[in-house]
Scaffold this active site. Structure first.
Site, PDB file in Angstrom:
ATOM      1  CE  LYS A  12      -3.430  -1.112  -0.624  1.00 25.06           C
ATOM      2  NZ  LYS A  12      -3.815  -1.856  -1.870  1.00 25.06           N
TER       3      LYS A  12
ATOM      4  CB  THR B  89       3.077  -1.627  -5.385  1.00 18.68           C
ATOM      5  OG1 THR B  89       3.027  -1.614  -3.970  1.00 18.68           O
ATOM      6  CG2 THR B  89       4.020  -2.679  -5.898  1.00 18.68           C
ATOM      7  CB  VAL B  90      -0.628  -0.292  -8.539  1.00 15.16           C
ATOM      8  CG1 VAL B  90      -1.368  -0.084  -9.839  1.00 15.16           C
ATOM      9  CG2 VAL B  90      -0.843  -1.716  -8.025  1.00 15.16           C
ATOM     10  CD1 TRP B  91       1.685   6.558  -9.813  1.00 15.91           C
ATOM     11  CD2 TRP B  91       1.753   7.224  -7.675  1.00 15.91           C
ATOM     12  NE1 TRP B  91       1.695   7.920  -9.802  1.00 15.91           N
ATOM     13  CE2 TRP B  91       1.734   8.357  -8.507  1.00 15.91           C
ATOM     14  CE3 TRP B  91       1.791   7.405  -6.289  1.00 15.91           C
ATOM     15  CZ2 TRP B  91       1.754   9.653  -7.993  1.00 15.91           C
ATOM     16  CZ3 TRP B  91       1.819   8.692  -5.782  1.00 15.91           C
ATOM     17  CH2 TRP B  91       1.798   9.802  -6.622  1.00 15.91           C
TER      18      TRP B  91
ATOM     19  CG  HIS C 259       4.558  -6.214  -1.249  1.00 16.01           C
ATOM     20  ND1 HIS C 259       4.606  -4.884  -1.583  1.00 16.01           N
ATOM     21  CD2 HIS C 259       3.332  -6.645  -1.657  1.00 16.01           C
ATOM     22  CE1 HIS C 259       3.470  -4.530  -2.168  1.00 16.01           C
ATOM     23  NE2 HIS C 259       2.684  -5.585  -2.217  1.00 16.01           N
TER      24      HIS C 259
ATOM     25  CE1 TYR D 231       0.524   6.808  -2.850  1.00 16.11           C
ATOM     26  CE2 TYR D 231       0.319   8.772  -1.501  1.00 16.11           C
ATOM     27  CZ  TYR D 231      -0.252   7.833  -2.319  1.00 16.11           C
ATOM     28  OH  TYR D 231      -1.592   7.899  -2.620  1.00 16.11           O
TER      29      TYR D 231
ATOM     30  CG  MET E  68      -2.586   5.654 -12.973  1.00 17.11           C
ATOM     31  SD  MET E  68      -1.289   5.383 -11.754  1.00 17.11           S
ATOM     32  CE  MET E  68      -1.579   3.705 -11.225  1.00 17.11           C
TER      33      MET E  68
ATOM     34  CE  LYS F  34     -11.339   9.184   1.237  1.00 15.80           C
ATOM     35  NZ  LYS F  34     -11.514   9.804   2.556  1.00 15.80           N
TER      36      LYS F  34
HETATM   37  S1  PPS Z   1      -0.553  -2.974  -3.196  1.00 14.97           S
HETATM   38  O1  PPS Z   1      -1.834  -3.707  -2.980  1.00 14.97           O
HETATM   39  O2  PPS Z   1       0.384  -3.204  -2.098  1.00 14.97           O
HETATM   40  O3  PPS Z   1       0.037  -3.248  -4.485  1.00 14.97           O
HETATM   41  O4  PPS Z   1      -1.001  -1.442  -3.148  1.00 14.97           O
HETATM   42  P1  PPS Z   1      -0.112  -0.228  -3.650  1.00 14.97           P
HETATM   43  O5  PPS Z   1      -0.224  -0.107  -5.119  1.00 14.97           O
HETATM   44  O6  PPS Z   1       1.248  -0.289  -3.075  1.00 14.97           O
HETATM   45  O7  PPS Z   1      -0.831   1.014  -2.958  1.00 14.97           O
HETATM   46  C1  PPS Z   1      -2.157   1.387  -3.272  1.00 14.97           C
HETATM   47  C2  PPS Z   1      -2.311   2.827  -2.847  1.00 14.97           C
HETATM   48  O8  PPS Z   1      -1.653   3.676  -3.804  1.00 14.97           O
HETATM   49  C3  PPS Z   1      -2.602   4.633  -4.300  1.00 14.97           C
HETATM   50  N1  PPS Z   1      -2.261   5.042  -5.657  1.00 14.97           N
HETATM   51  C4  PPS Z   1      -2.023   6.323  -5.999  1.00 14.97           C
HETATM   52  N2  PPS Z   1      -1.980   7.444  -5.258  1.00 14.97           N
HETATM   53  C5  PPS Z   1      -1.730   8.595  -5.905  1.00 14.97           C
HETATM   54  N3  PPS Z   1      -1.533   8.690  -7.251  1.00 14.97           N
HETATM   55  C6  PPS Z   1      -1.565   7.587  -8.022  1.00 14.97           C
HETATM   56  N4  PPS Z   1      -1.374   7.688  -9.329  1.00 14.97           N
HETATM   57  C7  PPS Z   1      -1.808   6.323  -7.387  1.00 14.97           C
HETATM   58  N5  PPS Z   1      -1.910   5.054  -7.841  1.00 14.97           N
HETATM   59  C8  PPS Z   1      -2.185   4.296  -6.765  1.00 14.97           C
HETATM   60  C9  PPS Z   1      -3.924   3.869  -4.208  1.00 14.97           C
HETATM   61  O9  PPS Z   1      -5.026   4.730  -4.346  1.00 14.97           O
HETATM   62  C10 PPS Z   1      -3.798   3.264  -2.819  1.00 14.97           C
HETATM   63  O10 PPS Z   1      -3.865   4.216  -1.779  1.00 14.97           O
HETATM   64  P2  PPS Z   1      -5.209   4.618  -1.023  1.00 14.97           P
HETATM   65  O11 PPS Z   1      -4.777   5.484   0.117  1.00 14.97           O
HETATM   66  O12 PPS Z   1      -5.862   3.362  -0.562  1.00 14.97           O
HETATM   67  O13 PPS Z   1      -6.035   5.368  -2.026  1.00 14.97           O
END
Ligand code: PPS
Length: 294
Positions: A45, A48-50, A103, A188, A227, A253
């Site tokens: 969280k 990662t996906v970002w 992770h 982040y 995204m 969020k």
């Molecule tokens: S995981 O399940 O571990 O792979 O999750 P992970 O991708 O590491 O984290 C998910 C959180 O990253 C937020 N997210 C973003 N935030 C800002 N900008 C962008 N572009 C973005 N992409 C992913 C995602 O919303 C999750 O955070 P929260 O606080 O739940 O919204």
């Protein structure tokens, strides 16, 4: 949690039985690395996906057709987790550049990283927001135990009784190895503050040459609002066996400070005490609120 899955400790780290296999995990440290290999490393969280998205787009020079060409259901298929079952095997014969996320803690990663073979991008996020994001994700993901309450999850997180174990250990240990390996460390919050600058720094670290226009496209398609509209980044096509899609969205969020909507004053005090004790000597400061960004 679906009965197929279970939290299991293996070599000092909590995994999920059904998603991870100890034999696969043990083989990772012996993997041969190529100079072009890139690992995105995070505590869950933390973005990662970002980072998967940014990496993919940097490789594709900002060209979004990378998604339609690959015909993959989610970012995790395009830039896979090295620790999930079968992934290590696929890594052996995958074409370069091998882009992976993980992770895993430092001690379970390929030892060859220590010979500066391959690169690591470590993304850290302030742990209060990690906790909140992880709490919600525990409702969405069927492989994780649905929390009985926020309070209960708060305690589990601080004990490290979750997949990924303790946040403090993860961040501190990886950071302590920053000079032993070819590593780029970013938060982040820095990415939220200035995605443009973050992407440029990353591009330089990776030694990639993109035009200003291509870089602008990477940034554009990596914003939270964009995204959210990309089904692969939002895990929309991931099977109902893995996600309770009715419980929320992966792109939830995407901000700094949502912990304020969840923590009680007492929980915040407890968290601050643990944070101060654990992170006393840690040289990187975290941003806890959007208003601290100015
Ligand atoms: S995981 O399940 O571990 O792979 O999750 P992970 O991708 O590491 O984290 C998910 C959180 O990253 C937020 N997210 C973003 N935030 C800002 N900008 C962008 N572009 C973005 N992409 C992913 C995602 O919303 C999750 O955070 P929260 O606080 O739940 O919204």
């Amino acid at each position: 949690m679906d009965h197929k899955y279970e939290l299991v400790a293996h070599r000092g780290f909590n995994f999920i039985r059904g998603i991870h296999d100890p034999d696969d995990v043990d083989g990772i440290s012996k993997l041969e690395m190529r100079d072009s290999d890139i690992f995105v490393v995070t505590y869950p969280k933390s973005g990662t996906v970002w980072m998967q998205q940014i990496l993919l787009l940097l490789e594709a020079k900002g060209d979004m057709t990378v998604y339609s060409v690959a015909k993959m259901p989610c970012n995790g298929d395009l830039v896979p987790w090295i620790e999930v079952i079968g992934s290590r095997e696929a890594f052996l014969t995958a074409p370069s550049p091998r882009l992976r996320v993980t992770h895993l803690p430092y001690h379970l990663m390929p030892a060859a990283l220590g010979q500066k073979k391959g690169k690591v991008i470590y993304v850290a996020r302030n742990p209060k927001d990690v906790l909140v994001s992880y709490y919600h994700f525990h409702h969405l993901a069927k492989m994780l135990d649905t929390p009985t309450s926020f309070e209960d999850f708060f305690e589990k997180f601080l004990r490290g009784d979750v997949f990924g174990s303790g946040w403090f250990q993860h961040v501190k240990t990886w950071y302590s190895h920053r000079d032993d390996i070819d590593m780029f460390f970013i938060t982040y919050e820095e990415m939220i503050h200035n995605l443009n600058v973050s992407v440029k720094k990353l591009c330089t670290f990776l030694g990639k040459e993109l035009t200003e226009e291509q870089l602008a496209d990477v940034v554009k398609y990596s914003t939270f609002s964009n995204m959210k509209k990309i089904p692969q980044a939002n895990y929309e096509h991931v099977s109902d066996d893995l996600f309770n899609h009715h419980m929320g969205r992966f792109m939830r969020k995407g901000t700094i400070g949502d912990w304020k909507n969840h923590f009680t004053v007492a929980q915040n005090e407890i968290f601050d005490q643990v944070f101060q004790r654990e992170m006393e000597d840690f040289p990187v400061s975290f941003t806890w609120d959007m208003t601290d960004m100015a």
